[in-house]
Design a protein around this motif. Structure first.
Motif, PDB file in Angstrom:
ATOM      1  N   LYS B 157       0.839  -1.209   0.000  1.00 52.69           N
ATOM      2  CA  LYS B 157       0.000   0.000   0.000  1.00 52.69           C
ATOM      3  C   LYS B 157       0.869   1.253   0.000  1.00 52.69           C
ATOM      4  N   ILE B 158       1.971   1.191   0.756  1.00 51.90           N
ATOM      5  CA  ILE B 158       2.829   2.374   0.817  1.00 51.90           C
ATOM      6  C   ILE B 158       3.532   2.598  -0.522  1.00 51.90           C
ATOM      7  N   TYR B 159       3.945   1.528  -1.194  1.00 52.28           N
ATOM      8  CA  TYR B 159       4.547   1.677  -2.522  1.00 52.28           C
ATOM      9  C   TYR B 159       3.569   2.344  -3.484  1.00 52.28           C
ATOM     10  N   ILE B 160       2.327   1.836  -3.480  1.00 52.54           N
ATOM     11  CA  ILE B 160       1.310   2.425  -4.360  1.00 52.54           C
ATOM     12  C   ILE B 160       1.138   3.907  -4.029  1.00 52.54           C
ATOM     13  N   LEU B 163       3.933   5.779  -5.382  1.00 56.06           N
ATOM     14  CA  LEU B 163       3.787   5.894  -6.833  1.00 56.06           C
ATOM     15  C   LEU B 163       2.849   7.042  -7.195  1.00 56.06           C
ATOM     16  N   PHE B 164       1.685   7.069  -6.525  1.00 55.34           N
ATOM     17  CA  PHE B 164       0.756   8.189  -6.706  1.00 55.34           C
ATOM     18  C   PHE B 164       1.486   9.511  -6.478  1.00 55.34           C
ATOM     19  N   LEU B 165       2.201   9.550  -5.336  1.00 61.86           N
ATOM     20  CA  LEU B 165       2.842  10.788  -4.911  1.00 61.86           C
ATOM     21  C   LEU B 165       3.880  11.241  -5.939  1.00 61.86           C
ATOM     22  N   VAL B 166       4.673  10.267  -6.454  1.00 58.59           N
ATOM     23  CA  VAL B 166       5.718  10.622  -7.404  1.00 58.59           C
ATOM     24  C   VAL B 166       5.097  11.145  -8.697  1.00 58.59           C
ATOM     25  N   ILE B 167       4.078  10.458  -9.211  1.00 61.57           N
ATOM     26  CA  ILE B 167       3.425  10.922 -10.440  1.00 61.57           C
ATOM     27  C   ILE B 167       2.825  12.307 -10.226  1.00 61.57           C
ATOM     28  N   PHE B 168       2.210  12.493  -9.042  1.00 60.92           N
ATOM     29  CA  PHE B 168       1.650  13.794  -8.688  1.00 60.92           C
ATOM     30  C   PHE B 168       2.735  14.867  -8.707  1.00 60.92           C
ATOM     31  N   CYS B 169       3.880  14.542  -8.105  1.00 66.27           N
ATOM     32  CA  CYS B 169       4.984  15.510  -8.037  1.00 66.27           C
ATOM     33  C   CYS B 169       5.545  15.796  -9.427  1.00 66.27           C
ATOM     34  N   VAL B 170       5.615  14.771 -10.279  1.00 61.07           N
ATOM     35  CA  VAL B 170       6.121  14.979 -11.640  1.00 61.07           C
ATOM     36  C   VAL B 170       5.221  15.951 -12.390  1.00 61.07           C
ATOM     37  N   ILE B 171       3.904  15.744 -12.273  1.00 62.52           N
ATOM     38  CA  ILE B 171       2.973  16.614 -13.003  1.00 62.52           C
ATOM     39  C   ILE B 171       2.978  18.023 -12.417  1.00 62.52           C
ATOM     40  N   VAL B 198      10.256  18.399  -2.310  1.00 59.86           N
ATOM     41  CA  VAL B 198      10.643  19.144  -1.106  1.00 59.86           C
ATOM     42  C   VAL B 198       9.425  19.787  -0.458  1.00 59.86           C
ATOM     43  N   THR B 199       8.492  20.250  -1.279  1.00 60.68           N
ATOM     44  CA  THR B 199       7.329  20.953  -0.749  1.00 60.68           C
ATOM     45  C   THR B 199       6.270  19.994  -0.224  1.00 60.68           C
ATOM     46  N   VAL B 200       5.948  18.968  -1.023  1.00 61.62           N
ATOM     47  CA  VAL B 200       4.823  18.101  -0.655  1.00 61.62           C
ATOM     48  C   VAL B 200       5.154  17.265   0.575  1.00 61.62           C
ATOM     49  N   PHE B 217       0.776  30.727  -5.281  1.00 62.53           N
ATOM     50  CA  PHE B 217      -0.571  30.178  -5.124  1.00 62.53           C
ATOM     51  C   PHE B 217      -0.548  28.658  -5.316  1.00 62.53           C
ATOM     52  N   LEU B 218       0.138  28.217  -6.371  1.00 60.83           N
ATOM     53  CA  LEU B 218       0.247  26.776  -6.609  1.00 60.83           C
ATOM     54  C   LEU B 218       0.971  26.087  -5.454  1.00 60.83           C
ATOM     55  N   SER B 219       2.012  26.739  -4.926  1.00 59.29           N
ATOM     56  CA  SER B 219       2.734  26.174  -3.787  1.00 59.29           C
ATOM     57  C   SER B 219       1.811  25.966  -2.606  1.00 59.29           C
ATOM     58  N   VAL B 220       0.968  26.979  -2.366  1.00 58.64           N
ATOM     59  CA  VAL B 220       0.048  26.898  -1.234  1.00 58.64           C
ATOM     60  C   VAL B 220      -0.850  25.666  -1.391  1.00 58.64           C
ATOM     61  N   LEU B 221      -1.380  25.471  -2.610  1.00 56.68           N
ATOM     62  CA  LEU B 221      -2.214  24.289  -2.853  1.00 56.68           C
ATOM     63  C   LEU B 221      -1.420  23.013  -2.594  1.00 56.68           C
ATOM     64  N   LEU B 222      -0.181  23.000  -3.076  1.00 51.40           N
ATOM     65  CA  LEU B 222       0.658  21.810  -2.930  1.00 51.40           C
ATOM     66  C   LEU B 222       0.954  21.514  -1.457  1.00 51.40           C
ATOM     67  N   MET B 223       1.219  22.578  -0.695  1.00 56.40           N
ATOM     68  CA  MET B 223       1.505  22.383   0.735  1.00 56.40           C
ATOM     69  C   MET B 223       0.290  21.825   1.456  1.00 56.40           C
ATOM     70  N   LEU B 224      -0.880  22.405   1.159  1.00 57.34           N
ATOM     71  CA  LEU B 224      -2.100  21.924   1.805  1.00 57.34           C
ATOM     72  C   LEU B 224      -2.331  20.466   1.440  1.00 57.34           C
ATOM     73  N   ALA B 225      -2.056  20.114   0.182  1.00 62.71           N
ATOM     74  CA  ALA B 225      -2.187  18.719  -0.237  1.00 62.71           C
ATOM     75  C   ALA B 225      -1.233  17.839   0.563  1.00 62.71           C
ATOM     76  N   GLY B 226       0.025  18.255   0.633  1.00 65.35           N
ATOM     77  CA  GLY B 226       1.025  17.465   1.343  1.00 65.35           C
ATOM     78  C   GLY B 226       0.683  17.299   2.816  1.00 65.35           C
ATOM     79  N   TYR B 227       0.142  18.380   3.399  1.00 61.58           N
ATOM     80  CA  TYR B 227      -0.239  18.371   4.813  1.00 61.58           C
ATOM     81  C   TYR B 227      -1.390  17.403   5.073  1.00 61.58           C
ATOM     82  N   SER B 228      -2.255  17.241   4.046  1.00 66.96           N
ATOM     83  CA  SER B 228      -3.410  16.355   4.216  1.00 66.96           C
ATOM     84  C   SER B 228      -3.048  14.907   3.940  1.00 66.96           C
ATOM     85  N   ILE B 229      -2.292  14.659   2.866  1.00 67.81           N
ATOM     86  CA  ILE B 229      -2.086  13.276   2.465  1.00 67.81           C
ATOM     87  C   ILE B 229      -1.017  12.576   3.284  1.00 67.81           C
TER      88      ILE B 229
END
Lengths: 275, 275, 275, 275
Positions: B157-160, B163-171, B198-200, B217-229
């Motif tokens: 589950k953690i690998y998956i 994987l999600f996280l890496v693809i998210f970070c790439v995009i 580094v941010t997420v 603004f995008l950073s703020v969204l990314l930080m909030l995402a990282g803080y939640s996930i």
């Protein structure tokens, strides 16, 4: 003879009253004493802080010194009274709070004989721990014990986890020392380990950060690892707390079963009614 | 004939004793051996670290070299004895600890034939893993296995998730590369992905940070995402640990039921008494 | 007539075979196709990344362009085949993967008519999402669905939490704008909100940090708040995951009860035997 | 007489209708009103933000002022209507939302009498809290209450935890002040405490970071501590949420048992059917 007896009981009475005031807080005077103590502890901590700020110390140095003398005087009288009025003097003196109480007055008297050094400072700061004595009295610490107990019960697992983490950081740090050559911030292995811990714990000061592409790639792996394994201590403590939660509330009188749900009416082991 | 037999049994006896000392820790000598080994492993790691610090290496280079020779000699003798005294030699040599034991002495002998390069360093650091062998003996690793098992069971589950996280970070990184133009720190997509990770992960070195309002603004969204996930790996491991907790302690002899509470007196499936 | 019928069934047969290869992975060819597709997707993503690095682009621009043409050609043929061989064409074209498949080839054809802009880049990066199609086939995504489902079920609570957090950051940011005057990094309210989010999520770039004592004091409060409320999303997801965990494994055939423990032998609702 | 009665009932009718529109959202007009209000609140917050950005304020100052007047006029009329149409005026005026509604219009009228200062700004920002009033109406806040309740129930434990943390940071900060001498960023104890909080909460701005080897060593310990004890608030809230989860859904009518699983058909305490 009578007189002497009277005198002794007088003394005992006096001791009892003082004991009740300074050790307990079930009387008006006892509560007032706690309040005064709390204020003095916070004030004394505040003074040490302010002394360290140059602009305040320049202006108010004398005020600080005088306040420190007054507070130490109060703490000294309090310490002497505590020792005098308690029955088991030895137990008190070597108890956690006994030592903290003693350390609270030590720096001042030391400074009379030795030049004041910056190392006294930390002793003076330890006074702050005395606030727990007061919170203890005020029945405020049940939740504190809950936290401490949960941490204590998970401590073995957390130590092992930290051991894993430290060895991991040492190896990653060494790897990074090789990769980043001898660039700024990676001059030695201890430095690189410092960077690895800063990264894996997601603190990320940024005083040291990777410069080479390979270094950045390794950092990314390390960050993802740190972001994932933060789950481990959390999982440990959460599992422990859920356990503790249940155990805290009720105990079966007959069989001593401690795992009783909040909504149980009967012990699940022996069927005894639980209140 | 008798003599030879005696000689053989002598040898076997000798082997057994040595085996008991270096592989087990149920004798006084065995415990002493473990202690010496632990000290040498830590000392050896410490030396590698200190060698990398220029000011120490300049002063103490000779000391470090001599200590390294002594320690390697000890490790070599130990390794040879391990191979000689164990029955299943092949299994040992290719086991995890067998390889680690071998790698611990390899760098020194390689350095006799090849010039010393910085790449030996990481090999020398891997010695540190040998501490687990000792903790293993000292019955200290039950909690370690608990953590490892919980991580292993959640690893898929953690690998998956990663994987999600890496693809998210790439995009997100590519998006940020477009947004931040080619400002400092966002010169290329890999760089921007580095920033996104580094941010997420909430590390936030600050060596790269957004400059444009849209970027912020995008950073703020990314930080909030990282803080939640960050909740996701934690949730996975916590759920796993609670499961493992229960399963570890006891097993019912009759029906094999593994989910037995600490306070159970009877198996909840078949009613068998559990000890 | 016969011939035509034959011809039609020929075509149908051909379609079926192709369908089986590109949509399923239960044949050798199907698995090979998936592998080739995976490699091409990763290669194509890698090329986009490398193109953005100036030194690589300078040297290898032509190679990148040629590879891009080849990959796009492959993806185009694949897309056409997918549309041709599937029965419900409309459903496919407007499905998530249908759109992703289309977007994967769009940028190239657009670039024939329009000048290449940096905005094509993100389209080309979206190709990466196609890897999920392959993981999907390889039965690798059960755990992925588990995560997605847990996040979905907690999403309402997490949105509310983020709403709280955002409003909190807006107010704290405004407060900080007042406190820190118009110092660097706090020039406007949006800037200060950016700082508040950086702080509360514990990212802490350090590109903006408080300068005045009062500002530092407020920061400390904000950090402690952020450090504590990270518990909220974690708690939400953990609670959800434990629920999901139980529901995933088994379902009672008779009454449809989904909450069946791993060790249950009978449904706790209707007493039906569960396998 | 009749006329007057009619007139009164006219007025009452009018009040009832207005009340229904502005306090409830079960009519078309009521929903429209909520929508308009939401837009105005967001717009008004947006204006305050934009005003603080110099380049926007320079160009659009007049627009901002006019919009502010219009919005305040709307809010004023709304506030007056709310007070007029509600029965229990006192309760409304001193309720949370009553005060927020009043504060939303206060800054404008104050600015007529006093020069506009930056301190009005935060008052104007508090308007944002009014969005909760609307979410409240839209039945969107159940999950919000869930979060708030879980936080409330864990608040005592979290306060204690924060108290521990603060005292820990004060002591560590003082220690670091001694260790790092009077280097940059550690000029005084309050400064060092600021650094300790930045570190232990894993924010890690990097505006202050240790310079000496001993300082770095202590930082590493502090980071590992912070990385581990983040588990405490998470554990508290998670345990609380699991409890709340169960309690929220259903209650047994007969015995008041609140711990009813989602799939239960009968109360587990008294056997009553639960719906």
């Amino acid at each position: 003879m009578e007189k002497e007896h009277n005198f002794i009981s007088e003394r005992t009475k006096w001791k009892r009253q003082v004991y009740r005031i300074i050790f307990l807080s079930d009387t008006k005077l006892g509560k007032l004493f706690d309040l005064v103590l709390l204020v003095l502890i916070l004030l004394s901590t505040f003074i040490v802080m302010m002394e360290s700020v140059k602009i305040f110390d320049a202006k108010l140095h004398l005020v600080f010194v005088i306040l420190e003398i007054i507070i130490t005087a109060f703490f000294t009288v309090e310490y002497v009274l505590r020792v005098l009025t308690i029955k088991n003097k030895k137990a008190y003196i070597f108890s956690f709070f006994g030592i903290i109480d003693f350390l609270a007055i030590l720096p001042f008297y030391l400074s009379l004989f030795f030049p004041i050094t910056k190392y006294f400072l930390i002793l003076r700061m330890l006074r702050m721990l005395r606030v727990f004595r007061i919170f203890n009295l005020l029945d405020f610490m049940n939740d504190g014990y809950f936290i401490v107990r949960a941490l204590k019960h998970s401590s073995r697992k957390i130590y092992i986890f930290l051991l894993f983490l430290v060895i991991f950081c040492v190896i990653v740090g060494s790897l990074m020392f090789m990769v980043e050559g001898h660039r700024e911030g990676f001059e030695s292995i201890p430095q690189s380990i410092y960077w690895a811990v800063v990264t894996v714990t997601t603190v990320g000061y940024g005083d040291v950060s990777p410069g080479t592409p390979l270094g950045k790639f390794l950092s990314v792996l390390l960050m993802l690892a740190g972001y994932s394994i933060i789950a481990v201590p959390t999982g440990i403590v959460t599992a422990e707390m859920r356990n503790k939660r249940q155990n805290l509330e009720k105990v079966c009188d007959r069989c001593g079963n401690e795992d009783i749900d909040d909504d149980s009416r009967y012990c699940k082991i022996c069927g005894e009614k639980v209140v």
